[in-house]
Design an enzyme around this catalytic site. Structure first.
Site, PDB file in Angstrom:
ATOM      1  N   HIS A  74      73.005  33.369   0.748  1.00 41.34           N
ATOM      2  CA  HIS A  74      73.878  34.386   0.276  1.00 41.34           C
ATOM      3  C   HIS A  74      74.161  35.730   0.782  1.00 41.34           C
ATOM      4  O   HIS A  74      74.393  36.857   0.039  1.00 41.34           O
ATOM      5  CB  HIS A  74      73.407  34.613  -1.194  1.00 41.34           C
ATOM      6  CG  HIS A  74      73.701  33.466  -2.243  1.00 41.34           C
ATOM      7  ND1 HIS A  74      74.979  33.023  -2.907  1.00 41.34           N
ATOM      8  CD2 HIS A  74      72.883  32.249  -2.367  1.00 41.34           C
ATOM      9  CE1 HIS A  74      74.659  31.903  -3.549  1.00 41.34           C
ATOM     10  NE2 HIS A  74      73.587  31.402  -3.253  1.00 41.34           N
ATOM     11  N   LYS A 112      80.437  46.561  -9.769  1.00 38.71           N
ATOM     12  CA  LYS A 112      79.593  45.801  -9.000  1.00 38.71           C
ATOM     13  C   LYS A 112      78.114  46.470  -8.861  1.00 38.71           C
ATOM     14  O   LYS A 112      78.172  47.612  -8.947  1.00 38.71           O
ATOM     15  CB  LYS A 112      80.137  45.208  -7.465  1.00 38.71           C
ATOM     16  CG  LYS A 112      80.587  46.516  -6.695  1.00 38.71           C
ATOM     17  CD  LYS A 112      81.199  46.073  -5.429  1.00 38.71           C
ATOM     18  CE  LYS A 112      82.614  45.452  -5.710  1.00 38.71           C
ATOM     19  NZ  LYS A 112      82.928  44.073  -5.259  1.00 38.71           N
ATOM     20  N   ARG A 113      77.241  45.657  -8.213  1.00 43.37           N
ATOM     21  CA  ARG A 113      76.049  46.215  -7.689  1.00 43.37           C
ATOM     22  C   ARG A 113      76.194  47.372  -7.020  1.00 43.37           C
ATOM     23  O   ARG A 113      77.163  47.298  -6.082  1.00 43.37           O
ATOM     24  CB  ARG A 113      74.954  45.364  -7.355  1.00 43.37           C
ATOM     25  CG  ARG A 113      74.433  44.428  -8.197  1.00 43.37           C
ATOM     26  CD  ARG A 113      73.564  45.208  -9.407  1.00 43.37           C
ATOM     27  NE  ARG A 113      72.402  45.929  -8.781  1.00 43.37           N
ATOM     28  CZ  ARG A 113      71.206  45.461  -8.967  1.00 43.37           C
ATOM     29  NH1 ARG A 113      70.864  44.369 -10.055  1.00 43.37           N
ATOM     30  NH2 ARG A 113      70.177  46.126  -8.747  1.00 43.37           N
ATOM     31  N   LYS A 136      78.585  48.049  -0.011  1.00 45.76           N
ATOM     32  CA  LYS A 136      79.781  47.909  -0.938  1.00 45.76           C
ATOM     33  C   LYS A 136      80.975  49.025  -1.139  1.00 45.76           C
ATOM     34  O   LYS A 136      81.907  49.030  -1.312  1.00 45.76           O
ATOM     35  CB  LYS A 136      79.341  47.289  -2.450  1.00 45.76           C
ATOM     36  CG  LYS A 136      78.804  46.015  -2.460  1.00 45.76           C
ATOM     37  CD  LYS A 136      78.185  45.740  -3.715  1.00 45.76           C
ATOM     38  CE  LYS A 136      77.375  44.579  -3.904  1.00 45.76           C
ATOM     39  NZ  LYS A 136      77.933  43.370  -3.858  1.00 45.76           N
ATOM     40  N   THR A 145      82.469  37.610  -5.722  1.00 42.36           N
ATOM     41  CA  THR A 145      83.019  36.977  -6.935  1.00 42.36           C
ATOM     42  C   THR A 145      83.767  37.533  -7.717  1.00 42.36           C
ATOM     43  O   THR A 145      84.877  37.121  -8.523  1.00 42.36           O
ATOM     44  CB  THR A 145      81.901  35.970  -7.571  1.00 42.36           C
ATOM     45  OG1 THR A 145      80.880  36.904  -7.582  1.00 42.36           O
ATOM     46  CG2 THR A 145      81.650  34.852  -6.789  1.00 42.36           C
ATOM     47  N   LYS A 152      87.554  37.350 -10.110  1.00 38.74           N
ATOM     48  CA  LYS A 152      87.523  37.587 -11.451  1.00 38.74           C
ATOM     49  C   LYS A 152      88.971  38.393 -11.683  1.00 38.74           C
ATOM     50  O   LYS A 152      89.614  38.290 -12.493  1.00 38.74           O
ATOM     51  CB  LYS A 152      86.391  37.831 -11.997  1.00 38.74           C
ATOM     52  CG  LYS A 152      85.503  36.845 -11.881  1.00 38.74           C
ATOM     53  CD  LYS A 152      83.942  37.777 -12.101  1.00 38.74           C
ATOM     54  CE  LYS A 152      82.942  36.820 -11.648  1.00 38.74           C
ATOM     55  NZ  LYS A 152      81.494  37.231 -11.570  1.00 38.74           N
TER      56      LYS A 152
END
Ligand code: NBG
Length: 824
Positions: free
Chosen positions: A368, A560-561, A566, A668, A672
């Site tokens: 992952h 998100k985290r 990111k 993901t 969504k």
């Protein structure tokens, strides 16, 4: 039970009538909770209705499990240290088809189902994407009627609750189990002994073969708790089995007899800490002994359970891979590979070769992340102490593997050391869990096309060259039952009105809504629904953040985290540049914007926490500046989790997916948002690339360096300072940070961020800034044209079929697990 006795069980044909929902609800209130009108609370209502709903699915649950066993079918076991299930009442009501009945029932007694559902704490047994993927997969496996089991840990404390104080993250314990949970069933009869420490002795058995025994161990008990996972309207219910740690001795008698009561219970506490708390990191591991104990604890109990079940119907272990597939969700459960070897050899008496063949055939491994520091390694010292027999087996696996490689390929030493399971750091040795997982299983998959390519080409290139047939891609997916049907009921209803409800189980159907692109009524209803969802979020924000939001502003969301890759930082730098433009002239923005952030940072990840602080500091200045005419608002919504996602995502116009290319394995959240009609602004990373392929270039906003360009720049030597000097907007933003513009009372606190940006910038924020800002201008321009935007929004939803977790799970089932739905 003697044969002549009657059976009380409906599975034996007993005609025990099932009560109605209302009776069950009333009985739970009365008999379990012992409440009447004067003492009942909303939480009691939640508890009683949850128990009543659970009652309704119990028969299907029993029946499903009964069928699996009767037919001795092949089962898949999904081993994951994390299951981020969220709240269970809503999704259970959707999947059992009881939503309306339940809503009306509560309404008739003056209760609002939505309000009652808010009482349920999220089952937050995961950090982020990896844990939520496991939850979506569980739901899809049930919906697809696959004989499947999830196995994990029943953490007493899930992911921490995030508070914001003075703009900074504070962690509080998430005591979700304080009052128990109506969704889990204790199974005292499923209690297994898990061993740690001790030593290994060898002896010769009757046949003269050398055998090993793991002795003098410290033992802990694992007790099963089962959570039902219903499929969507198909009467199938699978099981998520979570282990709780219990001490073998309640207390130590000799201490107790000496009058030392506290020491007497100390050991008990030590054992039980194993299932106490979820490690709150994703993508940054912590090589702590407790973590390895957690991993082995749940793996050991799970394998014992799988083998116990196998033996109920089977005798020959050669059949094991035909009856059980085991999927390792990341390397966290990879210790299962030597553990199965140990059981097969030491307990079941198989020879190495046979045991190895069975083991390899049984396991599959999903990777992952490629973030290098996230690839788990354990020191040999720790492993030898905690799991001495496993260490022996790992060494044996490795030396056999290396001999084989040498024989077949006579590869040079540097290649062999890369493939080896053991890393030799000149003395101290480490076990590379990913290499163990790849070598010990028959399949290794990445979670998006680019990610799998990177695994093959860079991260595990040598192992890939050796065994290319093992490597495959399985692009992630999400459950539309939770993230569309439950989270966005009105949009779901509109879609169903037009094309029927088959899409809920078959996302290919969604294509049919493209027929309505010219239908003005349809489009204005689409717009109206987005606005209603925005209103609900505005309401939440008003209550929780005491801020007013303009419903006509572009809702741009990054939830998100928090992780540097990111690039929430890139987003906030852009926000500052927008603010500067508005300060010059409020007409510099064509549309008002609301920029929404949410997400937790690992408690020890200082720079990520500092970025949260920066966002809150910027929000403070921007939101209180009258000069900019309310044209820009910045919000940080605290304690982001599954339930908040269900509120935020349907209200968003623009989904921000801006990771440094090559770093986000899949993502993901991106799926969504798109399935709820938000357009994506994103880099060519993870599943963004595949989303772009599906929706078409004109329906997504892509910017930034590609993963290959990033590699190239790194090689050439990247100088972020050049971007600072060349781009005056960017320079102004950074200079404001340097000058403590947003943190007058805490001078210098953002210095680490500035230093990183100017002198290292590992994640290429500076290099991508301009391209991001330019693309944001395009977004602005396009949002002005409501019709055009609506069409793109509809097209995004219409073309999401690939991103259903049903599609992902059927690929796993077909290509890796070789399990099939049970024929009726
Ligand atoms: C995460 C990745 C995401 C991916 C999810 C699910 C970890 C270790 N990895 O990109 O960062 O979508 O896994 O596969 O949490």
């Amino acid at each position: 039970m003697s044969k002549n006795n009657k059976s009380i069980f409906f599975t034996d044909g007993a005609k025990v009538k099932q009560s109605s929902l209302i009776t069950q609800f009333a009985e739970h209130l009365e008999f379990d909770l012992v409440k009447d009108k004067t003492t009942v609370t909303d939480y009691d209502i939640l508890e009683a209705i949850s128990l009543a709903v659970r009652d309704r699915l119990t028969r299907n649950w029993l029946r499903t499990q009964h069928m699996y066993n009767e037919n001795n079918v092949k089962k898949v076991h999904y081993l994951s240290l994390e299951f981020l299930m969220g709240s269970l009442l809503g999704s259970t009501l959707i999947n059992t088809g009881l939503y309306e009945e339940c809503r009306k029932l509560l309404e008739s007694f003056g209760y609002d189902l939505n309000k009652i559902m808010r009482e349920e704490p999220d089952m937050g047994l995961g950090n982020g994407g990896l844990g939520r993927l496991a939850a979506c997969f569980m739901e899809s496996m049930s919906t697809l009627e696959l004989p499947a089991y999830g196995y994990g840990i029943l953490y007493e404390f899930g992911i921490f609750e995030q508070e914001i104080e003075n703009g900074a993250q504070i962690e509080k314990p998430d005591h979700w189990l304080r009052y128990g949970s109506p969704w889990k069933i204790l199974r005292p009869e499923l209690t297994y002994k898990v061993q740690f420490n001790g030593s290994v002795t060898s002896y010769f058995d009757d046949t003269g073969r050398e055998r090993h025994q793991w002795i003098n161990t410290d033992n802990v008990l694992a007790i099963a708790h089962d959570v039902p996972v219903p499929g969507y309207k198909n009467d199938k219910v699978n099981t998520l089995r979570l282990w709780q740690a219990k001490s073998t001795d309640e207390f130590n008698l000799s201490y107790f007899n000496q009058g030392n009561y506290l020491s007497a219970v100390e050991n008990k506490n030590l054992s039980e800490t194993i299932s106490k708390v979820l490690y709150p990191n994703d993508t940054i591991p912590q090589g702590k002994i407790l973590r390895l104990r957690q991993q082995y604890f749940f793996v050991s109990a799970t394998l014992q359970d799988i083998i116990y079940n196998f033996k109920l119907n089977n005798k020959d272990f050669c059949d094991f891979p035909n009856k059980a597939a085991i999927q390792l969700n990341d390397t966290h459960p990879a210790i299962a590979i030597p553990d199965l070897m140990r059981i097969l050899m030491d307990t079941e008496g198989l020879e190495w070769e046979k045991a190895w063949e069975i083991t390899q055939k049984t396991f599959g491994y999903t990777n992952h992340t490629i973030v290098p520091e996230a690839l788990e390694e354990w020191s040999e010292g720790l492993m030898s102490t905690l799991l001495p027999r496993h260490m022996q087996i790992i060494n044996e696996i490795n030396s056999r593997f290396i001999n084989e490689v040498k024989e077949k390929y006579s590869a040079d030493e540097s290649v062999i050391s890369k493939m080896s399971i053991i890393r030799n750091n000149g003395g101290e040795k480490n076990i590379k869990m990913a290499n163990l997982a790849i070598i010990g299983s028959n399949s290794t998959n990445g979670v998006a096309e680019l990610h799998t390519d990177i695994l093959k080409k860079y991260i595990f290139n040598d192992l890939y060259n050796l065994q290319p047939e093992k490597f495959n891609n399985k692009t992630n997916g999400i459950s539309v039952r939770r993230f569309l049907l439950l989270a966005n009921p009105e949009l779901s209803e509109l879609i169903t009105d037009k094309i029927g409800d088959k899409w809920v189980k078959d996302l290919r159907e969604l294509r049919k809504i493209e027929k309505y692109l010219e239908d003005e009524k349809f489009k204005s209803r689409w717009h109206e629904i987005k606005s209603k969802n925005k209103l609900k979020l505005i309401d939440y924000i008003r209550k929780n953040l005491k801020t007013e939001i303009n419903i006509n502003s572009l809702f741009e969301t990054q939830v998100k985290r928090f992780h540097e890759y990111k690039r929430q930082l890139l987003n906030v730098l852009h926000v500052i540049s927008l603010y500067n433009k508005l300060k010059e002239n409020t007409n510099n923005a064509l549309i008002p914007r609301t920029v929404i952030f949410g997400g937790k940072a690992a408690p020890s990840y200082h720079i990520a926490k500092l970025i949260i602080k920066l966002i809150n500091s910027v929000a403070d200045v921007v939101n209180n500046d009258k000069d900019i005419d309310g044209k820009l608002k910045v919000l940080y919504i605290k304690n982001y989790g599954v339930t908040l996602a269900e509120k935020i995502i349907p209200a968003s116009d623009l989904s921000v997916q801006i990771s440094t290319a090559g770093f986000e394995a899949s993502g993901t959240g991106n799926m969504k948002f798109a399935v709820n009609g938000a357009l994506t602004i994103g880099t060519l990373d993870g599943a963004n690339i595949e989303i772009k392929k599906e929706v078409g270039d004109e329906n997504i906003f892509i910017f930034g360096l590609t993963s290959e360009e990033i590699l190239q720049k790194r090689k050439e030597g990247y100088t972020p300072l050049n971007y600072y000097e060349k781009n005056s907007d960017l320079k102004l933003v950074i200079d404001m940070l340097k000058a403590d513009y947003f943190n007058k009372s805490e001078p210098g606190i953002f210095e680490p961020i500035v230093n990183e940006l100017l002198h290292r910038d590992y994640y290429f924020v500076m290099a991508d800034f301009n391209s991001f800002a330019e693309t944001q201008k395009k977004v602005e321009f396009e949002y002005m044209n409501r019709d055009k935007w609506l069409r793109k929004s509809i097209i995004n939803v219409a073309r999401m079929e690939k991103f259903s977790s049903d599609r992902a799970v059927s690929e796993y089932a077909h290509d890796i697990w070789k399990v099939e739905p049970l024929a009726q």
